[in-house]
Design an enzyme around this catalytic site. Structure first.
Site, PDB file in Angstrom:
ATOM      1  N   LYS A   1       0.950  -1.233  -0.175  1.00  0.00           N
ATOM      2  CA  LYS A   1      -0.205   0.349  -0.141  1.00  0.00           C
ATOM      3  C   LYS A   1       1.023   1.460  -0.008  1.00  0.00           C
ATOM      4  CE  LYS A   1      -3.837   2.039   3.205  1.00  0.00           C
ATOM      5  NZ  LYS A   1      -4.429   2.139   3.978  1.00  0.00           N
TER       6      LYS A   1
ATOM      7  N   SER B   1      -9.445   1.676   3.534  1.00  0.00           N
ATOM      8  CA  SER B   1      -8.817   2.368   2.737  1.00  0.00           C
ATOM      9  C   SER B   1      -7.757   1.577   1.664  1.00  0.00           C
ATOM     10  CB  SER B   1      -8.098   3.384   3.020  1.00  0.00           C
ATOM     11  OG  SER B   1      -7.208   3.252   3.685  1.00  0.00           O
TER      12      SER B   1
ATOM     13  N   SER C   1      -9.678  -0.686   7.225  1.00  0.00           N
ATOM     14  CA  SER C   1      -8.976  -0.260   5.657  1.00  0.00           C
ATOM     15  C   SER C   1      -8.016  -1.734   5.413  1.00  0.00           C
ATOM     16  CB  SER C   1      -8.235   0.525   5.751  1.00  0.00           C
ATOM     17  OG  SER C   1      -8.666   1.895   5.707  1.00  0.00           O
TER      18      SER C   1
HETATM   19  N1  GLN Z   1     -13.563   3.756   6.822  1.00  0.00           N
HETATM   20  C1  GLN Z   1     -12.188   4.585   8.151  1.00  0.00           C
HETATM   21  C2  GLN Z   1     -11.843   6.288   7.475  1.00  0.00           C
HETATM   22  O1  GLN Z   1     -12.250   6.560   6.656  1.00  0.00           O
HETATM   23  C3  GLN Z   1     -11.042   3.317   7.842  1.00  0.00           C
HETATM   24  C4  GLN Z   1      -9.895   3.435   7.705  1.00  0.00           C
HETATM   25  C5  GLN Z   1      -8.572   3.357   7.638  1.00  0.00           C
HETATM   26  O2  GLN Z   1      -8.782   2.028   8.317  1.00  0.00           O
HETATM   27  N2  GLN Z   1      -7.564   4.110   7.385  1.00  0.00           N
HETATM   28  O3  GLN Z   1     -11.141   6.782   8.587  1.00  0.00           O
END
Ligand code: GLN
Length: 494
Positions: free
Chosen positions: A76, A151, A175
């Site tokens: 990532k 994400s 994420s």
């Molecule tokens: N969807 C969550 C957010 O927008 C989690 C994102 C993540 O785990 N990086 O913060």
């Protein structure tokens, strides 16, 4: 070959039926062919990857191979890797080339893995759909009109489309698990502190945790073996004896009843995870998975996590608060983007940040600054921290009566691109089942457990007590020996 497990690939490499250069080249070829329709990769550098593969091949030849030697792994784009562009999905870092490796990248390199490229993501990991990034959305390999989840959507799509045998992601509020669920692969968020955050661009430091994404529980275990470990450069890294996360992956359990390898395992099913808001297709697949786990001998226990409904509100106070502080470093001076024209220093900060950050990141910074401000700190930030403690206590209470907690990873299957982009609150509600594990610091994973509306994959989430990774992986492995959801591959990615 593209459906092979890491163990199978490792065997092929050891037997010289395949070289790492051949394996890496074929992944690069697949990326070239499939990625234009998916946008899973932000940076691919064939020369760099092949150079690493050549080194891996000499290690194999000289008998110095480890389990991941020669295996290509996608990162990532939140992980700093020396000499690799590291954008975190943002215009702010669009041209940033990291001068150093994240601890996890050091570990993967030391394990002989080959860096296959950097994957697309929501900007600064803020999102649940991989649509907020500066470089355009990731498309779901199962249906290109839908999101891959976020994400870590690029890493999920890369594995789902068999462009990478394995990948790594980060999980602040879901994420790793949510894109794994929406893309039909496996993903694990370790106990907070098991994987070092050094060299991982910081979003919300008390929640962020790196972890593996792969096709099976067994592959996750092999990846986590390479990734986990103490690192003095992360003050929250845990100093504990090295653990082998594969120890509970028993192919032939030594129990009296081999048909019931999960006998004795108590699986808690929280009633709050099956209420309003859960799509019926997801509920049906998850329910079938619970029945399967019972068939394998597990005992289903009804439990309650009474403060579950508060995890999204608490998370969306705490995560933005920490983000507003972490992202203050992007000021146009030290890293990344600087506005071309400005009047004075203050104007340079303002314009660089206004132009370098996207809308979702700005929303988080505004919310975070607000909840930390003098007049509102007690009402929001402090209150959220108290709720965080209550959520952790709910789990502690639940684990008196069960060993693992099971439920859906996400309330629905992957939705259409753009469907929630104009409604942030609806987007945040995608994290309803995942944020609690981050708030409590618990390990959690998602594995494929069926298909729902539109033939889209559904994920089963397992949440364990602290350091229960091996136990969770063991249960997931037994489930995967008995089912084949994790082996299904999206049409059009052959
Ligand atoms: N969807 C969550 C957010 O927008 C989690 C994102 C993540 O785990 N990086 O913060």
């Amino acid at each position: 070959m593209f459906n092979s497990t890491l163990k199978q690939l490792s065997t092929l490499l050891a037997q010289k039926k395949l070289s790492s250069v051949e394996l890496t080249q074929s992944c690069l070829d697949r990326i070239k062919r499939l990625d234009p329709g998916l946008n899973a990769f932000l940076t691919v550098d064939a020369e760099k990857s092949l150079a690493q593969a050549r080194v891996a091949d000499t290690q194999i030849t000289s008998g110095r191979a480890q389990p991941l030697t020669g295996i290509p792994v996608a990162l990532k784009d939140i992980f700093c890797a020396k000499g690799w562009r590291t954008t975190c999905g943002s215009k702010m870092l669009a041209n940033f080339v990291s001068p150093y490796d994240a601890h996890v990248v050091e570990r993967l390199n030391a394990a002989g893995a080959v860096i296959l490229g950097k994957t697309n993501m929501d900007e600064f990991a803020m999102g649940s759909s991989s649509e907020t990034g500066f470089f355009g959305p990731v498309r779901n390999p199962w249906d290109r009109s839908r999101v891959a989840g976020g994400s870590s959507g690029g890493s999920a799509a890369a594995v789902a489309a068999r462009m990478a045998p394995a990948a790594i992601g980060t999980d602040t509020g879901g994420s790793i698990r949510q894109p794994a669920a929406l893309s039909g692969i496996c993903g694990l968020k370790p106990t907070y502190g098991v994987v070092s955050r050094y060299g991982m661009v910081a979003f919300a430091s008390s929640l962020d945790q790196g972890g593996p994404m792969a096709k099976s529980a067994e592959d996750l275990a092999l990846m986590l073996n390479a990734m986990a470990g103490f690192d003095a450069r992360d003050s929250t890294s845990l100093e504990r004896p090295a653990e082998d996360f594969t120890t509970r992956l028993l192919d032939k359990p030594a129990t009296a009843d081999r048909a019931r390898p999960l006998a004795g395992l108590r699986i808690g099913v929280p009633k709050e995870y099956f209420g309003d808001g859960l799509a019926s297709d997801v509920a049906a697949a998850v329910d079938a998975a619970l029945v399967q786990l019972e068939k394998l001998g597990a005992l289903r226990v009804a439990i309650s996590l009474p403060n579950s409904g508060l995890s999204v509100p608490a998370y969306y106070v705490i995560a933005p608060a920490e983000a507003s502080s972490n992202l203050s470093r992007f000021d146009g001076v030290r890293y990344g983007y600087r506005a071309a024209e400005y009047a004075d220093l203050a104007d340079m900060y303002a314009k660089s940040r206004a132009q370098g950050f996207g809308a979702e990141v700005k929303r988080r910074i505004l919310i975070g600054t607000y909840v930390l401000s003098h007049g509102y700190y007690d009402a929001y930030y402090l209150k959220a921290q108290k709720i965080r403690r209550l959520i952790a206590q709910d789990f502690a209470e639940a684990y008196r009566n069960c060993d693992l907690i099971a439920g859906p990873t996400s309330p629905s299957v992957a939705f259409a691109l753009g469907a929630m982009s104009s409604d942030p609150v609806q987007m945040y509600l995608n994290d309803i089942y995942t944020t609690a594990a981050n708030l409590a610091g618990l390990p959690a994973l998602s594995i494929p457990c069926g298909f729902g509306e539109g033939g889209m994959p559904v994920g089963l989430q397992l949440v364990g007590d602290y350091f229960a990774e091996a136990r969770m992986l063991g249960a997931a492995h037994q489930y995967q020996l008995a089912t084949d959801w994790h082996l299904r591959q999206p049409a059009g990615t052959e």
